[in-house]
Scaffold this motif. Sequence first.
Motif, PDB file in Angstrom:
ATOM      1  N   LEU A  87       0.822  -1.209   0.000  1.00 24.09           N
ATOM      2  CA  LEU A  87       0.000   0.000   0.000  1.00 24.09           C
ATOM      3  C   LEU A  87       0.855   1.257   0.000  1.00 24.09           C
ATOM      4  O   LEU A  87       0.524   2.255  -0.664  1.00 24.09           O
ATOM      5  CB  LEU A  87      -0.935   0.003   1.205  1.00 24.09           C
ATOM      6  CG  LEU A  87      -2.135  -0.952   1.123  1.00 24.09           C
ATOM      7  CD1 LEU A  87      -2.906  -0.942   2.435  1.00 24.09           C
ATOM      8  CD2 LEU A  87      -3.058  -0.571  -0.029  1.00 24.09           C
ATOM      9  N   LEU A  88       1.959   1.214   0.750  1.00 23.63           N
ATOM     10  CA  LEU A  88       2.820   2.397   0.784  1.00 23.63           C
ATOM     11  C   LEU A  88       3.497   2.649  -0.562  1.00 23.63           C
ATOM     12  O   LEU A  88       3.811   3.792  -0.904  1.00 23.63           O
ATOM     13  CB  LEU A  88       3.863   2.252   1.899  1.00 23.63           C
ATOM     14  CG  LEU A  88       3.294   2.303   3.323  1.00 23.63           C
ATOM     15  CD1 LEU A  88       4.396   2.115   4.359  1.00 23.63           C
ATOM     16  CD2 LEU A  88       2.550   3.613   3.574  1.00 23.63           C
ATOM     17  N   GLU A  89       3.692   1.579  -1.339  1.00 25.30           N
ATOM     18  CA  GLU A  89       4.259   1.756  -2.673  1.00 25.30           C
ATOM     19  C   GLU A  89       3.330   2.559  -3.575  1.00 25.30           C
ATOM     20  O   GLU A  89       3.784   3.227  -4.521  1.00 25.30           O
ATOM     21  CB  GLU A  89       4.563   0.393  -3.303  1.00 25.30           C
ATOM     22  CG  GLU A  89       5.789  -0.286  -2.710  1.00 25.30           C
ATOM     23  CD  GLU A  89       6.030  -1.660  -3.307  1.00 25.30           C
ATOM     24  OE1 GLU A  89       5.279  -2.051  -4.232  1.00 25.30           O
ATOM     25  OE2 GLU A  89       6.966  -2.353  -2.843  1.00 25.30           O
ATOM     26  N   ILE A  90       2.019   2.478  -3.317  1.00 22.90           N
ATOM     27  CA  ILE A  90       1.064   3.268  -4.105  1.00 22.90           C
ATOM     28  C   ILE A  90       0.506   4.421  -3.265  1.00 22.90           C
ATOM     29  O   ILE A  90      -0.499   5.020  -3.626  1.00 22.90           O
ATOM     30  CB  ILE A  90      -0.090   2.389  -4.641  1.00 22.90           C
ATOM     31  CG1 ILE A  90      -0.859   1.714  -3.486  1.00 22.90           C
ATOM     32  CG2 ILE A  90       0.449   1.332  -5.606  1.00 22.90           C
ATOM     33  CD1 ILE A  90      -2.118   0.997  -3.952  1.00 22.90           C
ATOM     34  N   GLY A  91       1.204   4.718  -2.141  1.00 26.43           N
ATOM     35  CA  GLY A  91       0.737   5.772  -1.243  1.00 26.43           C
ATOM     36  C   GLY A  91       0.612   7.120  -1.922  1.00 26.43           C
ATOM     37  O   GLY A  91      -0.375   7.847  -1.725  1.00 26.43           O
TER      38      GLY A  91
END
Length: 559
Positions: free
Chosen positions: A386-390
């Motif tokens: 999720l943080l990669e697409i944050g």
Amino acid sequence: MAHDMFCYQCEQTDRTGGTAGCTVKGNCGKDATTAALQDLLIHVCKGISQHARAAAERGVGLDREAAAFVVHGMFSTLTNVNFNATRFVKMIHEGAALRDRVRAAHEQAAREAGEEPAELSGPAAFRPAAKVDDLLLQAAEAGILADAEEVGADITGLRAFVLYSLKGVCAYAHHARVVDYRSDEVDSEIEGHLAYLADGPSDREELLQRVLAVGATNLKVMELLDSANTGTFGTPRPTKVKVSAVRGKAVLVSGHGFDELLEILKQTEGTGIQVYTHGEMLPAHSYPELNRYEHLAGNYGGAWQDQQQDFAAFPGPIVMTSNCLIEPLPAYKTRTFTTGPVGWPGVRHIGDYDFKGVVRAAKGTPGFPADEPEKEITIGYGRRALLEIGDDIVGAITSGDIRHMFLIGGCDGTAPGRDYYTELATSTPAESVILTLGCNKYRFNKLTHGTTPGGLPRLLDVGQCNDTYSAIRVAETLATAMDRTVNDLPLTLVLAWFEQKALAILTTVLHLGLRNVRTGPSVPAFVTEPVWNLLSERFGLRTSRSAQQDLADALGATR
């Protein structure tokens, strides 16, 4: 012998009488004998904890074997875990022996300091009887209602809130411990909470603060378990999972025990046996060290409450690694195995990761005769994914492509009204995303939700119930990036509770100060109306209403 029973620790509690609670036999299938022995085991764990805290005050280090026993013992009393009375009798006496060892360390430390050891009372001084009938007589002093007439329903219920939430904490701690992740700090805090309960607390505000303290402990445990799972099985990544069967011999693994699943995969490799996950084991497919096995074939069936029909239809052996076990039907009882804290009378138990019997059973059962029409779902949106697409999420919120985020998750169950979660998920607008975790996702995870106007998947499966930690950390990161607090995000938390793991998560949500959380489908039976009103007033805790009303409230707040 006949004896009284009382249990109201989960959502399937009998509410047909004047006082909510199962008083003859649990709706989970637990009988009165097992219920009483579970109460006594908790009593013994409190006694261990009393002496452990006294020893710690004298500078004595943590007895790690005793601490592990407490965690395992508490987990064993969780709803739908262990129904085997014989095993509880054994654990009660094992626990008493460990308690005496911790007591000796406490007393020796006191004498070395030139003082007489303090005489601890209550659970610390409990001596279990040798015979089962006598143990059942002793259970009256250990039950949740032991002094309920004296302290009242509010205090009894708040004590229960602390105890039942602590059971969930121990369940998560056990999952971490079996892959060699543990913490002296966490173990000491668990003992501290149990020792506090052993003293019979009766101050409402103090008990409420203890609920929050359990939430703080649970946050540490969920962080520990996150490290345990990623450190052992790799970092979850978005993964497509088959929810259709393939031809061949088959084993079904249910529960939360990734460690047992890994051993089953190792021991079935090269045998031609396909391994399927069930229920809360679904997230296993997103972990690289599990997914690398080609014979991890897919996910079969639905949530835990569907297991009787799922297991009866499955053409191979079933391995139950943790909660939630329902009474095995004759159609599949002889091909069911339990591991870890799980137990049912007459069901074979595997205590040493030796799954040869499971392999034999798989070879001796039909398996699937042909491939089913292929169907897949996508999982694996853990914290790092999720943080990669944050940045994309923040940009979508800023642009209006994401108008609102809904975290819809928790424990599923059998109570009427749980179609609320399906209706809520399917009614959310295209300009929104749904984060989901826990087995509640089975209410809507096989439906088509599409993408946001900006192309992001609308349904993001975060994982198991303990992956609430990941969701919380992602929310905090998004809030920081947008210069807001989590409570200011266009985010609605809708949490389904069923048993004690969900309660532990709720205590963490309260500890973190997250407000206006909707929880359902009903208020726990041990939470009295005055206490619920206090929780609602202080923390903005709300029960779910209709899906359309709650959706309108959530979207109205972000117009």
